[in-house]
Design an enzyme around this catalytic site. Structure first.
Site, PDB file in Angstrom:
ATOM      1  N   SER A  16       0.840  -1.207   0.000  1.00 62.51           N
ATOM      2  CA  SER A  16       0.000   0.000   0.000  1.00 62.51           C
ATOM      3  C   SER A  16       0.867   1.247   0.000  1.00 62.51           C
ATOM      4  O   SER A  16       2.059   1.184   0.304  1.00 62.51           O
ATOM      5  CB  SER A  16      -0.917  -0.023   1.217  1.00 62.51           C
ATOM      6  OG  SER A  16      -0.162  -0.246   2.390  1.00 62.51           O
ATOM      7  N   GLU A  18       1.153   5.557   0.980  1.00 62.66           N
ATOM      8  CA  GLU A  18       0.621   6.709   1.713  1.00 62.66           C
ATOM      9  C   GLU A  18       1.015   8.005   1.019  1.00 62.66           C
ATOM     10  O   GLU A  18       2.154   8.173   0.591  1.00 62.66           O
ATOM     11  CB  GLU A  18       1.181   6.697   3.142  1.00 62.66           C
ATOM     12  CG  GLU A  18       0.672   7.846   3.977  1.00 62.66           C
ATOM     13  CD  GLU A  18       1.090   7.736   5.435  1.00 62.66           C
ATOM     14  OE1 GLU A  18       0.867   6.672   6.048  1.00 62.66           O
ATOM     15  OE2 GLU A  18       1.647   8.719   5.948  1.00 62.66           O
ATOM     16  N   ASP A 110      -0.255  14.727  16.869  1.00 55.52           N
ATOM     17  CA  ASP A 110       0.775  15.276  17.762  1.00 55.52           C
ATOM     18  C   ASP A 110       0.183  16.383  18.610  1.00 55.52           C
ATOM     19  O   ASP A 110      -0.657  17.158  18.147  1.00 55.52           O
ATOM     20  CB  ASP A 110       1.949  15.820  16.935  1.00 55.52           C
ATOM     21  CG  ASP A 110       2.816  14.679  16.420  1.00 55.52           C
ATOM     22  OD1 ASP A 110       2.913  13.644  17.115  1.00 55.52           O
ATOM     23  OD2 ASP A 110       3.384  14.817  15.330  1.00 55.52           O
ATOM     24  N   PHE A 219      13.574  13.391   9.545  1.00 52.74           N
ATOM     25  CA  PHE A 219      12.544  12.418   9.908  1.00 52.74           C
ATOM     26  C   PHE A 219      12.985  11.486  11.034  1.00 52.74           C
ATOM     27  O   PHE A 219      12.233  11.215  11.960  1.00 52.74           O
ATOM     28  CB  PHE A 219      12.151  11.564   8.702  1.00 52.74           C
ATOM     29  CG  PHE A 219      11.136  12.232   7.824  1.00 52.74           C
ATOM     30  CD1 PHE A 219       9.928  12.666   8.340  1.00 52.74           C
ATOM     31  CD2 PHE A 219      11.374  12.430   6.473  1.00 52.74           C
ATOM     32  CE1 PHE A 219       8.982  13.280   7.541  1.00 52.74           C
ATOM     33  CE2 PHE A 219      10.441  13.051   5.658  1.00 52.74           C
ATOM     34  CZ  PHE A 219       9.238  13.474   6.190  1.00 52.74           C
ATOM     35  N   HIS A 269       3.670  -0.910   3.831  1.00 52.87           N
ATOM     36  CA  HIS A 269       3.022   0.374   3.536  1.00 52.87           C
ATOM     37  C   HIS A 269       4.136   1.372   3.238  1.00 52.87           C
ATOM     38  O   HIS A 269       4.979   1.641   4.095  1.00 52.87           O
ATOM     39  CB  HIS A 269       2.226   0.791   4.781  1.00 52.87           C
ATOM     40  CG  HIS A 269       1.375   2.002   4.618  1.00 52.87           C
ATOM     41  ND1 HIS A 269       0.280   2.034   3.786  1.00 52.87           N
ATOM     42  CD2 HIS A 269       1.439   3.238   5.186  1.00 52.87           C
ATOM     43  CE1 HIS A 269      -0.307   3.224   3.871  1.00 52.87           C
ATOM     44  NE2 HIS A 269       0.402   3.981   4.698  1.00 52.87           N
TER      45      HIS A 269
HETATM   46  P1  FAD Z   1      -1.985   7.325  20.913  1.00 54.03           P
HETATM   47  O1  FAD Z   1      -2.174   5.919  20.556  1.00 54.03           O
HETATM   48  O2  FAD Z   1      -3.098   8.011  21.633  1.00 54.03           O
HETATM   49  O3  FAD Z   1      -0.630   7.419  21.782  1.00 54.03           O
HETATM   50  C1  FAD Z   1      -0.016   8.659  22.071  1.00 54.03           C
HETATM   51  C2  FAD Z   1       0.879   8.526  23.308  1.00 54.03           C
HETATM   52  O4  FAD Z   1       0.057   8.369  24.470  1.00 54.03           O
HETATM   53  C3  FAD Z   1       1.806   7.306  23.296  1.00 54.03           C
HETATM   54  O5  FAD Z   1       3.011   7.673  23.920  1.00 54.03           O
HETATM   55  C4  FAD Z   1       1.053   6.267  24.132  1.00 54.03           C
HETATM   56  O6  FAD Z   1       1.947   5.353  24.767  1.00 54.03           O
HETATM   57  C5  FAD Z   1       0.359   7.153  25.150  1.00 54.03           C
HETATM   58  N1  FAD Z   1      -0.934   6.624  25.615  1.00 54.03           N
HETATM   59  C6  FAD Z   1      -1.878   6.008  24.891  1.00 54.03           C
HETATM   60  N2  FAD Z   1      -2.948   5.701  25.642  1.00 54.03           N
HETATM   61  C7  FAD Z   1      -2.680   6.177  26.885  1.00 54.03           C
HETATM   62  C8  FAD Z   1      -3.398   6.183  28.132  1.00 54.03           C
HETATM   63  N3  FAD Z   1      -4.614   5.630  28.238  1.00 54.03           N
HETATM   64  N4  FAD Z   1      -2.804   6.754  29.227  1.00 54.03           N
HETATM   65  C9  FAD Z   1      -1.576   7.299  29.132  1.00 54.03           C
HETATM   66  N5  FAD Z   1      -0.847   7.314  27.981  1.00 54.03           N
HETATM   67  C10 FAD Z   1      -1.400   6.756  26.892  1.00 54.03           C
HETATM   68  N6  FAD Z   1      -0.250  12.412  12.442  1.00 54.03           N
HETATM   69  C11 FAD Z   1      -1.047  13.325  11.822  1.00 54.03           C
HETATM   70  O7  FAD Z   1      -1.187  14.470  12.296  1.00 54.03           O
HETATM   71  N7  FAD Z   1      -1.695  13.008  10.648  1.00 54.03           N
HETATM   72  C12 FAD Z   1      -1.593  11.781  10.082  1.00 54.03           C
HETATM   73  O8  FAD Z   1      -2.201  11.528   9.029  1.00 54.03           O
HETATM   74  C13 FAD Z   1      -0.761  10.799  10.703  1.00 54.03           C
HETATM   75  N8  FAD Z   1      -0.638   9.546  10.188  1.00 54.03           N
HETATM   76  C14 FAD Z   1       0.140   8.615  10.835  1.00 54.03           C
HETATM   77  C15 FAD Z   1       0.243   7.323  10.303  1.00 54.03           C
HETATM   78  C16 FAD Z   1       1.036   6.364  10.923  1.00 54.03           C
HETATM   79  C17 FAD Z   1       1.144   4.977  10.327  1.00 54.03           C
HETATM   80  C18 FAD Z   1       1.755   6.705  12.105  1.00 54.03           C
HETATM   81  C19 FAD Z   1       2.642   5.675  12.772  1.00 54.03           C
HETATM   82  C20 FAD Z   1       1.655   7.973  12.652  1.00 54.03           C
HETATM   83  C21 FAD Z   1       0.842   8.949  12.027  1.00 54.03           C
HETATM   84  N9  FAD Z   1       0.704  10.241  12.548  1.00 54.03           N
HETATM   85  C22 FAD Z   1      -0.095  11.180  11.915  1.00 54.03           C
HETATM   86  C23 FAD Z   1       1.463  10.650  13.743  1.00 54.03           C
HETATM   87  C24 FAD Z   1       0.659  10.471  15.072  1.00 54.03           C
HETATM   88  O9  FAD Z   1      -0.446  11.346  15.048  1.00 54.03           O
HETATM   89  C25 FAD Z   1       1.597  10.815  16.229  1.00 54.03           C
HETATM   90  O10 FAD Z   1       2.604   9.858  16.331  1.00 54.03           O
HETATM   91  C26 FAD Z   1       0.913  11.070  17.573  1.00 54.03           C
HETATM   92  O11 FAD Z   1       1.868  11.679  18.443  1.00 54.03           O
HETATM   93  C27 FAD Z   1       0.394   9.819  18.280  1.00 54.03           C
HETATM   94  O12 FAD Z   1      -0.726   9.346  17.675  1.00 54.03           O
HETATM   95  P2  FAD Z   1      -1.332   7.900  18.107  1.00 54.03           P
HETATM   96  O13 FAD Z   1      -2.580   7.737  17.375  1.00 54.03           O
HETATM   97  O14 FAD Z   1      -0.293   6.867  18.020  1.00 54.03           O
HETATM   98  O15 FAD Z   1      -1.629   8.225  19.660  1.00 54.03           O
END
Ligand code: FAD
Length: 298
Positions: A16, A18, A110, A219, A269
Site C-alpha cells: 500500500s 501513503e 501530535d 525524519f 506500507h
Molecule cells: P496514541 O495511541 O493516543 O498514543 C499517544 C501517546 O500516548 C503514546 O506515547 C502512548 O503510549 C500514550 N498513551 C496512549 N494511551 C494512553 C493512556 N490511556 N494513558 C496514558 N498514555 C497513553 N499524524 C497526523 O497528524 N496526521 C496523520 O495523518 C498521521 N498519520 C500517521 C500514520 C502512521 C502509520 C503513524 C505511525 C503515525 C501517524 N501520525 C499522523 C502521527 C501520530 O499522530 C503521532 O505519532 C501522535 O503523536 C500519536 O498518535 P497515536 O494515534 O499513536 O496516539
C-alpha cells in the site's frame, strides 16, 4: 472488497501507499503523476494523511473520495482527534459513510508545541476515538491504528507503549501500521512483544525510501528511529550525490522488504512523500522476486 481488514484476511503481504494532500498547484500536479505511476503496481490500498489539527480536513476528504471513485483504488482516510470535538469528527465520518469510504486510520495526532493553547478535549488518546467510532458506527468502518516499533517518543518504555497499543486493539482497531523504521531486528522484537502481550491483529510495516540526505536526518530525529550502522555508512558516503544515494537506498529498502516478507510480514506500507520514483523501483523489484510464490502479476 473495500474494507482493509477483509483484504488483509485474503492477501499476504499487502502492498500500500501513503500520500499527503498537496498544498500548491505544482505539488498537486506532481502528486497526480505519482499516483498515476504507482497505480500501475496495483496497490491493495492507498491512504491519505490528515494535517496536524485538521489543517487538511477538506483536502483529505476530497482526495480519499476521488481516489476511490475515480482511480478505483481502495482508499483510507487518516483522521486525528486531538483538539477536535465529537461533533466535528462525527460530521466528517458521516461524510465518509455517505461516500462509502470504509477505512479510517484513527490517530490522536501530535500535541501542539505551545502547551498554553486550550484544546477541546473530547478525545485525549487514539483509543478513545476508536471506541467512539465503534459506538457510533458499529462495524461500518475498518479501523487502522498507529504503532511504534521503537516506542512512541512520549512513552516511557516500549512495554508501556504496547500496553496502550493493546487498549487501541481492544477498543476496535482492526490492523496496525508502524512508524517508519530501518532496523528490522527492532521491528521483530516489537512484534514478538506485541504478540506475547495479546495483540493478534495484522501489523503492517511502514517503509520510507530514503531519497534525500537532509530529509532523512529530519525524519529519523523527529520519530526517533534508529539507523543501522551499515545504512548510516552508506548515507554518509553518498550524501553529496543524490543519484548514488538514491541507488543505494533503493537497494537497502529492497533488502529490508525482502527480509520482512521472508519473516511473515502482514503488509508493507510505503511512505511515498508523494514521489513515485523510489517506491516504484522498490515494489516492482519485489514483485519480480516474488512473482511466482506471491502470484503478484495477473
Ligand atoms: P496514541 O495511541 O493516543 O498514543 C499517544 C501517546 O500516548 C503514546 O506515547 C502512548 O503510549 C500514550 N498513551 C496512549 N494511551 C494512553 C493512556 N490511556 N494513558 C496514558 N498514555 C497513553 N499524524 C497526523 O497528524 N496526521 C496523520 O495523518 C498521521 N498519520 C500517521 C500514520 C502512521 C502509520 C503513524 C505511525 C503515525 C501517524 N501520525 C499522523 C502521527 C501520530 O499522530 C503521532 O505519532 C501522535 O503523536 C500519536 O498518535 P497515536 O494515534 O499513536 O496516539
Amino acid at each position: 472488497m473495500h474494507k482493509i481488514k477483509d483484504i488483509l484476511l485474503n492477501t499476504k503481504p499487502t502492498f500500500s501507499f501513503e500520500f499527503f494532500p498537496p498544498k500548491t498547484e505544482e505539488a498537486e500536479r506532481k502528486f497526480k503523476l505519482s499516483l498515476l505511476d504507482l497505480k500501475r503496481l496495483k496497490p491493495d490500498f492507498v491512504s491519505i494523511t490528515y494535517g496536524a489539527g485538521g489543517s487538511t480536513k477538506e483536502k483529505t476528504e476530497a482526495l480519499v473520495i476521488e481516489i476511490q471513485n475515480q482511480d478505483l483504488l481502495v482508499s483510507m482516510a487518516h483522521l486525528t482527534c486531538i483538539g477536535s470535538s465529537k461533533e466535528e469528527i462525527g460530521f466528517l465520518l458521516n461524510q465518509y459513510k455517505k461516500a462509502n469510504i470504509q477505512n479510517i486510520m484513527a490517530l490522536r495526532g501530535d500535541l501542539p508545541k505551545n502547551k498554553d493553547i486550550h484544546l477541546v478535549n473530547d478525545f485525549r488518546y487514539a483509543y478513545e476515538l476508536i471506541q467512539w467510532i465503534k459506538l457510533q458506527y458499529n462495524d461500518f468502518f475498518s479501523i487502522g491504528a498507529a504503532c511504534y516499533p521503537e516506542k512512541h517518543p512520549e512513552a516511557k518504555t516500549l512495554k508501556e507503549d504496547i500496553e496502550y497499543l493493546k487498549l487501541k486493539v481492544d477498543s476496535g482497531a482492526d490492523f496496525l501500521i508502524t512508524q517508519l523504521f530501518y532496523d528490522n531486528d527492532k521491528f521483530y522484537l516489537f512484534r514478538d512483544m506485541a504478540r506475547k502481550m495479546g495483540i493478534h491483529v495484522p501489523i503492517i510495516a511502514g517503509i520510507m525510501p530514503i531519497t534525500n540526505y537532509q530529509q532523512i536526518q529530519k525524519f529519523t530525529q523527529m520519530v526517533q528511529c534508529h539507523i543501522p550502522k551499515n545504512l548510516e555508512k552508506l548515507i554518509e558516503k553518498y550524501k553529496d550525490s543524490q543519484e548514488d544515494l538514491l541507488k543505494v537506498s533503493i537497494e537497502y529498502s529492497i533488502q529490508q522488504c525482502e527480509d520482512l516478507i521472508n519473516n511473515d510480514i502482514d503488509g508493507i506500507h510505503f511512505y511515498t512523500l508523494n514521489q513515485s520514483n523510489a517506491t516504484y523501483l522498490i515494489l516492482s523489484e519485489l514483485k519480480k522476486i516474488y512473482q511466482k510464490n506471491l502470484n503478484l502479476y495477473e
